[in-house]
Design an enzyme around this catalytic site. Structure first.
Site, PDB file in Angstrom:
ATOM      1  NE  ARG A  33      -3.195   2.428   3.078  1.00  0.00           N
ATOM      2  CZ  ARG A  33      -2.930   3.157   4.160  1.00  0.00           C
ATOM      3  NH1 ARG A  33      -1.977   2.782   5.013  1.00  0.00           N
ATOM      4  NH2 ARG A  33      -3.599   4.263   4.402  1.00  0.00           N
ATOM      5  NE  ARG A  74      -6.044  15.946   6.498  1.00  0.00           N
ATOM      6  CZ  ARG A  74      -5.657  14.982   7.332  1.00  0.00           C
ATOM      7  NH1 ARG A  74      -5.280  15.307   8.561  1.00  0.00           N
ATOM      8  NH2 ARG A  74      -5.635  13.726   6.939  1.00  0.00           N
ATOM      9  CE  LYS A 222      -8.925   4.213   3.586  1.00  0.00           C
ATOM     10  NZ  LYS A 222      -7.777   5.153   3.626  1.00  0.00           N
TER      11      LYS A 222
END
Length: 473
Positions: A33, A74, A222
């Site tokens: 990954r 964020r 995901k």
């Protein structure tokens, strides 16, 4: 005995040298990954090239997964007056600003998503820095959100913000993701993982972007928030594989719900014929320590008991002190649990295609024949996938295909060992060549009974069939 459960390992400073990449593949890693949240493009290119060279020299099949950062919310940079961090106490007020609004409180920081004030409401929970800091929104205006600190602690710059239960209207792909996709296509990534998938439409958008760049990479969805859990059936149907990303998911949902969600997703993936991956904090303590905790051993074992297709490690191999030891531990756990016997999915629980019924018959035959192995000849990989998700008790599935991309796509599938091989016009000759190849590789035991599943070849008139034969090599 060949290991059934596949292992994904994240590459980072601890493992990015040619020697370490080779060692990971030798230790049993099936998929490497590359996390684009931290990967410069030139670094990703170099790692992919070195890993492929190592695998070729070893004659070992492996695949590359590029993991996109995705549209995370964020915080911005902590002001110089408070650098390097806010030291927050319960009851403190923190202000999140948007659109370049000037700060009005001592604890004020921007966010990277100007639409946040349109998604959040007073009373909503705000979690910062992977859930370490708990806050509650008190007031919401177009350019700022005022929050009260419930659980304090240090807050640094550029922290991840989670909003459990809030429908966040971020685009599925950011500008950075689009740039990273170009690199994924360039290096021939076999899988692309999409972060913060919320519904099937997001998968469709990524697939279009891959098609535009000429990439045949399979999409791994995901699952990281409550909206994805609510839409899980559609996401599984749309994606090529699904990852239970327990980091953000464990923040977005109640912790006691996480094991239930994990088990449900793994089982539903098996029912719908898609590979599943269980990820995050699998052996977290091994970032520092040479041995895992007993709880981590049990967690990894439970994932294997659930018969997930793959388990994944992140910081353990990217920045950890014992990356190879970590893979050795996972390998031992998986092999031992597999040898103890699993639950299996011995029967199809939905309306099945003729291909799936063929696979079901092959698995039943293999399960009833001690020491057997399954050989499947596939153009698309679909029959091999069907065999995998019926979970043969012990029989390995050797999937032969002439298509490299199909071969790579099967690297995530439990019990499947893909081999690229050109098919002959004569099905019998093709089967003999495959058995000879297994013998050459030392994975076909003398006299081992083989359940051979053979579909239609482009160049011959063979029909779907199953044949039980004994190897005499």
């Amino acid at each position: 005995m060949l290991r059934q459960t596949k292992i994904l390992a994240t590459v980072g400073p601890a493992t990015d040298s040619p020697e370490k990449l080779r060692a990971l593949i030798e230790a049993g890693v099936n998929v490497l990954r590359i996390n684009m949240s931290h990967a410069p493009h030139d670094w990703a290119r170099r790692v992919a090239a070195d890993a492929r060279a190592a695998a070729e020299s070893l004659g070992a099949p492996f695949a590359i997964l590029v993991d996109l950062q995705g549209p995370a919310v964020r915080s911005g940079r902590i002001p110089d007056s408070h650098a390097p961090q806010f030291d927050l106490q319960p009851g403190d007020r923190v202000e999140f600003t948007m659109g370049g609004a000037a700060p009005s409180l001592p604890y004020s920081v921007s966010v990277n998503y100007d639409g946040l004030s349109g998604d959040i409401r007073a009373g909503d929970v705000v979690l910062v820095d992977n859930g370490v800091l708990h806050m509650r929104a008190l007031e919401v205006s177009p350019d700022r959100i005022l929050c009260e600190v419930l659980t304090g602690g240090p807050m640094g710059s550029r922290r991840h913000i989670n909003l459990p239960g809030v429908l966040v209207n971020l685009p599925p792909l950011t500008e950075k993701d689009i740039a990273d996709l170009a690199v994924a296509a360039e290096i021939g990534a076999d899988f692309v993982a999409m972060s913060f998938v919320r519904d099937a439409a997001h998968i469709a958008e990524l697939r279009r972007a891959l098609d535009e760049r000429g990439s045949r990479a399979r999409i791994v969805a995901k699952i990281e928030d409550q909206q994805a859990v609510r839409n899980i059936d559609g996401i599984i149907e749309a994606a090529d594989a699904v990852m239970v990303a327990r980091g953000d998911l464990g923040i977005e949902c109640h912790l006691e719900e996480l094991p239930i969600i994990q088990r449900r997703i793994v089982k539903q993936c098996a029912v719908l014929g898609k590979p599943s991956i269980v990820a995050t904090q699998m052996l977290e303590s091994m970032i520092e320590n040479p041995v895992p905790t007993r709880a981590e051993v049990t967690d990894a074992a439970n994932a294997v008991y659930e018969e997930t297709d793959a388990v994944m490690v992140s910081g353990e191999t990217s920045v950890g002190k014992h990356p190879l030891r970590c893979i050795e531990v996972l390998d031992k756990i998986a092999r031992r649990i597999e040898a103890s016997g699993g639950v299996g999915y011995a029967a199809l629980s939905r309306v099945a295609t003729s291909r799936e019924r063929l696979a079901e018959a092959a698995v039943k035959l293999a399960n009833s024949t001690e020491g057997s192995q399954i050989l499947v000849f596939t153009q698309s990989g679909a029959t091999a996938l069907a065999l995998s998700h019926l979970r043969p008790d012990r029989a390995p599935i050797f999937a032969f295909t002439p298509d490299r991309d199909v071969c790579q796509s099967l690297m995530l599938c439990r019990s499947v060992y893909p081999i690229q091989m050109r098919f002959s016009a004569d099905p019998t000759e093709t089967a003999d060549q495959a058995l000879a190849e297994l013998n050459r590789r030392g994975v076909a035991g003398p006299g081992a009974p083989s359940v051979i599943v053979m579909g239609v070849f482009d160049s011959c008139a063979a029909v779907d069939s199953i044949l039980l034969r004994s190897t005499d090599f």
